[in-house]
Design an enzyme around this catalytic site. Structure first.
Site, mmCIF file in Angstrom:
data_model
loop_
_atom_site.group_PDB
_atom_site.id
_atom_site.type_symbol
_atom_site.label_atom_id
_atom_site.label_comp_id
_atom_site.label_asym_id
_atom_site.label_seq_id
_atom_site.Cartn_x
_atom_site.Cartn_y
_atom_site.Cartn_z
ATOM 1 N N ASP A 83 131.716 78.465 22.959
ATOM 2 C CA ASP A 83 131.915 78.507 24.412
ATOM 3 C C ASP A 83 133.313 78.040 24.801
ATOM 4 O O ASP A 83 133.555 77.683 25.963
ATOM 5 C CB ASP A 83 130.883 77.619 25.117
ATOM 6 N N ASP B 231 117.461 69.116 24.859
ATOM 7 C CA ASP B 231 116.748 68.801 23.624
ATOM 8 C C ASP B 231 115.443 68.059 23.899
ATOM 9 O O ASP B 231 114.390 68.391 23.359
ATOM 10 C CB ASP B 231 117.645 67.991 22.686
#
Length: 581
Positions: free
Chosen positions: A184, A337
């Site tokens: 990214d 997460d």
């Protein structure tokens, strides 16, 4: 309901009972002090309103012609004893309740983790694990499942070669593994370097894929989600995830994947983090203590009892089916997460933590980077509690004991109570109490409980006793940021979903000196932390007042130390000298 869950519940009940019994035995718990203190305070609800009105009335007759210094002081005493002290006394007892919750939770986790260590418990006792037949990658490839290794990165100039290189050197048949680099990066120069590195490994026969996106929507969660949508990713049974600074050992997959292969109810195998720069400075040393406690105590206890804990975002292997069943990666919080881990658990999946498997990584080397990292984690955890509390309550595939553990221990105590009580009690109420003699602080709350928490931490970190005082002061400062983060996440204030990538230094460590990542000119506001400096002034003033007018309390020594710690971190001093090595 499994034996591990029942055992965890029994240990928790014993910890709570022991805490209550000890408090009653020594006579520490004493709620005989009324909430409203001071002469003339109301003793019943009906007298509250007239009492509040009368607080500001009844000035001495001499005040009509002019307010003297004595009159002002008398008014201050009246307001202090009838308004400020009762209000703070309520806050004190709320903090006492939260402190008991915290010490019971810490005792429970410590007892479980110590029990695991004493009996030598291993995950293989509970879950089946067998080495893959013919561990040599050149034969027996048919028994090896397809695995994809995902490496999300963002402008990782310092570490991109390390992460890509270690992933490509994992011991696994070349035709059964795919390395996916999710880049990214917004810097064209860095992006070009990463792509060239991928091409270099591809020329060596490694099945490596370089993936980019048109936008950074969803940050890390968005990148992982996009990577899962690739056609080749759908062929993989398991997904290993490593952040850009993580360097797994070559046998990582050989030691983790068998848990998933032989136990169809396991969704995640989590390894422990190790650090390449934990001795670089005092800052990294105290960080290591924080993470050691997290892995040795919290992760170990959750895995051994309820087979549930938070995925650490890296150094773990997921079952692809579990990710898809849980709804995939979501970017609604900054802890994607933890979000996935909770949702997978609500679908009946179990997790395994293997502390013997360690993956090298890098600790934030600057105070500002660590604060931003902790803010993101604390804010995201509290925000996830807000979003998922009801989902946990109505989940059908989770036992009542596990729901209680998730809501009370995992979310409420660790994500909300812990950051708030530490900051409010020790950084606000205790300093202010030196100027309000009517305020009652029970000794068991401001001395015994902190001592108990210190002992619990020291038991699991015996090698770090020499830096324990620095850890206490550093964590005291960090409670300010964690409380602000928790409130931001709970109330969804401005910036609750802000993501800032932690800068890495990679191989640039030389002679134990923290490297400068970028030699750029910084403004004063970037070099000095005004919030910490402001708190240091407040604490030092309270300490000085207590030293001069100590009365019945003597907190000035602790307050001076706290003030100095805030001041040093306010100027970004992180102890880069080698005196503690």
């Amino acid at each position: 309901m499994e034996a591990g869950e029942i055992g965890g519940a029994v240990v928790f009940a014993l910890a709570a009972s022991a805490a209550v019994a000890a408090a009653v035995y020594v006579g520490a718990v004493d709620f005989s002090h009324p909430l409203a203190v001071g002469a003339g305070a109301p003793s019943d609800f009906e007298g509250v309103i007239p009492w509040l009105v009368g607080v500001f009335s009844g000035l001495p007759s001499g005040a009509a012609g002019g307010v003297s210094l004595g009159t002002v002081y008398e008014l201050w005493v009246r307001v202090r004893s009838r308004v400020i002290a009762p209000t703070l006394q309520v806050a004190v007892w709320v903090c006492m309740v939260m402190s008991v919750m915290l010490v019971v939770e810490a005792t429970y986790n410590c007892v479980v983790s110590l029990g695991v260590k004493v009996i030598g418990w291993r995950p293989e006792w509970r879950f089946k694990w067998e080495p893959l037949a013919g561990a040599d990658e050149e034969k027996g490839t048919g028994e090896y499942p397809m695995v994809m290794v995902q490496i999300p990165m963002y402008n990782e100039l310092e570490v991109y070669k390390l992460s890509i290189g270690t992933a490509c050197e994992l011991n696994w048949p070349k035709d059964r593994i795919i390395v996916q680099v999710l880049d990214d990066s917004t810097d064209p120069f860095i992006k070009n370097l990463v792509e060239l590195e991928c091409e270099s490994w591809a020329s060596k026969g490694v099945n490596i894929k370089y993936a980019i996106r048109s936008s950074r929507k969803g940050f890390k969660a968005g990148a992982l989600k996009k990577g899962m949508e690739c056609d080749y990713a759908k062929q993989c049974e398991y997904i290993a995830i490593f952040d850009a600074d993580f360097q797994p050992e070559p046998d990582f997959l050989l030691r983790t994947v068998p848990f998933l292969m032989h136990n169809p109810d396991i969704a995640l195998v989590q390894a422990r983090w190790a650090f390449v720069n934990d001795t670089t400075s005092l800052l990294t040393r105290v960080q290591k203590m924080f993470f050691d406690y997290h892995f040795k105590v919290e992760q170990e206890a959750g895995s051994a009892t309820f087979a549930f804990f938070s995925f650490n975002g890296t150094a773990g292997v997921w079952r692809t089916t579990a990710i898809n069943e849980a709804g995939g990666w979501k970017d609604r919080t900054t802890v994607e997460d933890m979000d996935l881990a909770v949702r997978a658990t609500l679908h009946g999946w179990k997790f395994v933590y293997v502390g013997d498997i360690r993956v090298k990584s890098e600790l934030p080397s600057t105070y500002g980077a660590y604060c931003r990292q902790q803010f993101r984690w604390s804010c995201g955890g509290a925000n996830l509690f807000r979003k998922m509390a009801m989902d946990v309550l109505i989940a059908k595939d989770v036992s009542l004991l596990k729901k209680f553990y998730m809501l009370y221990s995992f979310f409420l105590v660790r994500r909300v109570v812990a950051p708030m009580v530490a900051c409010i009690l020790y950084n606000i109420i205790v300093p202010v109490s030196v100027m309000i003699p009517e305020l009652f602080l029970p000794i068991w709350g401001v001395a015994y409980i902190p001592m108990a928490l210190l002992i619990i931490t020291a038991i699991r970190n015996p090698r770090n006793l020499h830096i324990m005082p620095f850890w206490i002061l550093f964590e005291n400062v960090m409670t300010l940021h964690r409380m602000r983060a928790a409130l931001t996440g709970l109330l969804e204030l401005s910036g609750f979903n802000q993501w800032i990538v932690t800068k890495k230094a990679g191989n640039n460590f030389e002679d134990n000196v923290v490297p400068l990542l970028h030699k750029t000119k910084k403004r004063l506001r970037d070099r000095v932390n005004f919030l910490e400096i402001g708190f240091s002034v407040f604490l030092i003033l309270c300490a000085s007042y207590n030293l001069i007018f100590h009365g019945t309390t003597s907190y000035y020594f602790n307050l001076y130390l706290q003030g100095i710690a805030f001041l040093l971190l306010g100027f970004n001093f992180t102890g880069t000298c080698a005196c503690c090595q």
